[in-house]
Motif scaffolding. Structure first.
Motif, PDB file in Angstrom:
ATOM      1  N   SER A  26       1.193  -1.142   0.048  1.00 47.13           N
ATOM      2  CA  SER A  26       0.166   0.075  -0.279  1.00 47.13           C
ATOM      3  C   SER A  26       1.037   1.660   0.083  1.00 47.13           C
ATOM      4  CB  SER A  26      -1.183   0.029   0.882  1.00 47.13           C
ATOM      5  OG  SER A  26      -0.377   0.474   2.404  1.00 47.13           O
ATOM      6  N   CYS A  27       2.247   1.586   0.392  1.00 43.72           N
ATOM      7  CA  CYS A  27       3.066   2.447  -0.258  1.00 43.72           C
ATOM      8  C   CYS A  27       3.211   2.961  -1.123  1.00 43.72           C
ATOM      9  CB  CYS A  27       4.291   1.783   1.104  1.00 43.72           C
ATOM     10  SG  CYS A  27       5.619   3.152   1.398  1.00 43.72           S
ATOM     11  N   THR A  28       3.029   4.249  -1.522  1.00 45.42           N
ATOM     12  CA  THR A  28       3.166   3.884  -3.423  1.00 45.42           C
ATOM     13  C   THR A  28       4.451   4.573  -3.762  1.00 45.42           C
ATOM     14  OG1 THR A  28       2.211   6.695  -2.927  1.00 45.42           O
ATOM     15  CG2 THR A  28       0.799   4.844  -3.374  1.00 45.42           C
ATOM     16  N   TYR A  29       4.832   5.576  -2.379  1.00 45.69           N
ATOM     17  CA  TYR A  29       6.436   5.639  -2.036  1.00 45.69           C
ATOM     18  C   TYR A  29       7.670   4.824  -2.827  1.00 45.69           C
ATOM     19  CZ  TYR A  29       4.908  10.212  -0.087  1.00 45.69           C
ATOM     20  OH  TYR A  29       3.846  10.964   0.297  1.00 45.69           O
ATOM     21  N   SER A  30       7.552   3.709  -2.483  1.00 49.43           N
ATOM     22  CA  SER A  30       8.316   2.562  -2.360  1.00 49.43           C
ATOM     23  C   SER A  30       7.491   1.907  -4.533  1.00 49.43           C
ATOM     24  CB  SER A  30       7.929   1.061  -1.527  1.00 49.43           C
ATOM     25  OG  SER A  30       6.840   0.921  -1.920  1.00 49.43           O
ATOM     26  N   THR A  31       7.116   1.904  -4.692  1.00 56.36           N
ATOM     27  CA  THR A  31       6.607   1.542  -6.299  1.00 56.36           C
ATOM     28  C   THR A  31       7.691   2.411  -7.009  1.00 56.36           C
ATOM     29  OG1 THR A  31       4.376   2.124  -6.161  1.00 56.36           O
ATOM     30  CG2 THR A  31       5.110   0.201  -5.613  1.00 56.36           C
ATOM     31  N   GLY A  32       6.615   3.761  -6.249  1.00 48.96           N
ATOM     32  CA  GLY A  32       6.896   5.237  -7.351  1.00 48.96           C
ATOM     33  C   GLY A  32       5.115   5.887  -7.645  1.00 48.96           C
ATOM     34  N   GLU A  33       4.499   5.204  -7.487  1.00 52.19           N
ATOM     35  CA  GLU A  33       3.334   5.245  -8.035  1.00 52.19           C
ATOM     36  C   GLU A  33       2.502   6.757  -7.281  1.00 52.19           C
ATOM     37  OE1 GLU A  33       0.085   2.116  -7.156  1.00 52.19           O
ATOM     38  OE2 GLU A  33       1.898   1.093  -8.219  1.00 52.19           O
ATOM     39  N   VAL A  34       2.092   7.365  -8.030  1.00 49.83           N
ATOM     40  CA  VAL A  34       1.428   8.731  -7.379  1.00 49.83           C
ATOM     41  C   VAL A  34       0.413   8.352  -6.428  1.00 49.83           C
ATOM     42  CG1 VAL A  34       0.682  11.017  -7.713  1.00 49.83           C
ATOM     43  CG2 VAL A  34       2.091  10.406  -9.427  1.00 49.83           C
ATOM     44  N   PRO A  35      -0.152   8.893  -5.293  1.00 54.31           N
ATOM     45  CA  PRO A  35      -1.010   8.986  -4.302  1.00 54.31           C
ATOM     46  C   PRO A  35      -2.089   9.222  -5.295  1.00 54.31           C
ATOM     47  CG  PRO A  35       0.998   9.708  -3.011  1.00 54.31           C
ATOM     48  CD  PRO A  35       0.923   9.594  -4.782  1.00 54.31           C
ATOM     49  N   SER A  36      -3.553   8.777  -4.613  1.00 53.66           N
ATOM     50  CA  SER A  36      -4.817   9.356  -5.453  1.00 53.66           C
ATOM     51  C   SER A  36      -5.564  10.505  -5.236  1.00 53.66           C
ATOM     52  CB  SER A  36      -5.523   8.269  -5.161  1.00 53.66           C
ATOM     53  OG  SER A  36      -5.636   8.281  -3.314  1.00 53.66           O
ATOM     54  N   PRO A  37      -4.991  11.159  -4.160  1.00 52.18           N
ATOM     55  CA  PRO A  37      -5.504  12.449  -4.030  1.00 52.18           C
ATOM     56  C   PRO A  37      -4.957  13.774  -5.373  1.00 52.18           C
ATOM     57  CG  PRO A  37      -4.651  12.295  -2.607  1.00 52.18           C
ATOM     58  CD  PRO A  37      -4.736  10.883  -2.717  1.00 52.18           C
ATOM     59  N   CYS A  38      -3.969  12.587  -6.088  1.00 50.39           N
ATOM     60  CA  CYS A  38      -2.868  13.607  -6.753  1.00 50.39           C
ATOM     61  C   CYS A  38      -3.282  14.381  -8.007  1.00 50.39           C
ATOM     62  CB  CYS A  38      -1.170  13.365  -6.823  1.00 50.39           C
ATOM     63  SG  CYS A  38      -0.758  12.790  -5.711  1.00 50.39           S
ATOM     64  N   PRO A  39      -3.622  14.987  -8.869  1.00 47.88           N
ATOM     65  CA  PRO A  39      -4.203  15.703  -9.752  1.00 47.88           C
ATOM     66  C   PRO A  39      -3.675  14.094 -11.362  1.00 47.88           C
ATOM     67  CG  PRO A  39      -1.562  17.247  -9.762  1.00 47.88           C
ATOM     68  CD  PRO A  39      -1.916  16.128  -8.582  1.00 47.88           C
ATOM     69  N   THR A  40      -4.206  13.733 -11.834  1.00 50.02           N
ATOM     70  CA  THR A  40      -3.818  13.170 -13.057  1.00 50.02           C
ATOM     71  C   THR A  40      -3.527  13.589 -14.332  1.00 50.02           C
ATOM     72  OG1 THR A  40      -6.697  12.476 -13.816  1.00 50.02           O
ATOM     73  CG2 THR A  40      -5.848  11.565 -11.883  1.00 50.02           C
ATOM     74  N   ALA A  41      -3.451  13.301 -15.453  1.00 48.66           N
ATOM     75  CA  ALA A  41      -3.485  14.158 -16.318  1.00 48.66           C
ATOM     76  C   ALA A  41      -4.371  14.981 -17.360  1.00 48.66           C
ATOM     77  CB  ALA A  41      -3.144  13.058 -17.553  1.00 48.66           C
ATOM     78  N   THR A  42      -5.563  14.694 -17.191  1.00 47.43           N
ATOM     79  CA  THR A  42      -7.083  15.599 -17.386  1.00 47.43           C
ATOM     80  C   THR A  42      -7.472  16.030 -16.139  1.00 47.43           C
ATOM     81  OG1 THR A  42      -8.528  13.549 -16.320  1.00 47.43           O
ATOM     82  CG2 THR A  42      -8.112  13.503 -18.383  1.00 47.43           C
ATOM     83  N   ALA A 121       2.110  18.913 -13.176  1.00 52.46           N
ATOM     84  CA  ALA A 121       1.109  18.772 -13.691  1.00 52.46           C
ATOM     85  C   ALA A 121       1.333  19.840 -14.492  1.00 52.46           C
ATOM     86  CB  ALA A 121      -0.413  18.406 -13.378  1.00 52.46           C
ATOM     87  N   TRP A 122       1.427  21.548 -13.955  1.00 55.80           N
ATOM     88  CA  TRP A 122       0.928  22.599 -13.782  1.00 55.80           C
ATOM     89  C   TRP A 122       2.298  22.773 -15.355  1.00 55.80           C
ATOM     90  CZ3 TRP A 122       4.979  26.486 -12.173  1.00 55.80           C
ATOM     91  CH2 TRP A 122       4.030  27.763 -12.154  1.00 55.80           C
ATOM     92  N   ILE A 123       3.833  22.574 -14.826  1.00 50.69           N
ATOM     93  CA  ILE A 123       4.415  22.912 -15.799  1.00 50.69           C
ATOM     94  C   ILE A 123       3.629  22.274 -17.312  1.00 50.69           C
ATOM     95  CG2 ILE A 123       7.159  22.808 -16.822  1.00 50.69           C
ATOM     96  CD1 ILE A 123       7.720  22.609 -14.130  1.00 50.69           C
TER      97      ILE A 123
END
Length: 130
Positions: A26-42, A121-123
């Motif tokens: 469940s630790c997203t930092y160990s897999t490099g994934e972005v946690p769910s409240p983060c923005p998506t590409a859309t 995402a902002w950049i």
């Protein structure tokens, strides 16, 4: 009569292994994934709502209007225009602690994965002043 402790110990070991696996996966930092409240590409990222608060919390103690000359290497990130003047790749590389960039915040821990995702995402959206 012979007592055997193998079964309870193995049971505890197995339960501990399952628990550790669940926590680690469940630790997203160990897999490099972005946690769910983060923005998506859309999803749109706002300078005022998302980016400026990240710079307030992590950058402006050294790169603010009154201290950037002495603490921030001459880089003023006190407002949108100051951030926009800086190379987007320099900002992103620095907060990602990418090879070849000075890791920022200087002397501090890497900022949250979600905050890095918002900056990226902002950049990618062209750094809008929104």
């Amino acid at each position: 009569m012979r007592l055997t402790f193998t079964t309870p110990i193995l049971g505890i070991s197995a339960a501990l292994a399952v628990l550790l696996t669940a926590v680690a996966s469940s630790c997203t930092y160990s897999t490099g994934e972005v946690p769910s409240p983060c923005p998506t590409a859309t999803e749109a990222v706002s300078y005022a709502k998302d980016i400026s608060p990240i710079f307030d919390a992590n950058c402006r103690s050294c790169h603010g209007a009154s201290v950037y000359q002495t603490l921030g290497g001459g880089n003023d990130y006190s407002d949108f225009q100051g951030i926009k003047k800086q190379s987007a790749s320099l900002i992103l590389g620095s907060v990602q602690h990418a090879p070849g960039f000075d890791p920022m915040p200087k002397g501090g821990a890497k900022i949250a994965v979600c905050d890095i995702a918002k900056i990226k995402a902002w950049i990618e959206a062209g750094q809008p002043d929104n």
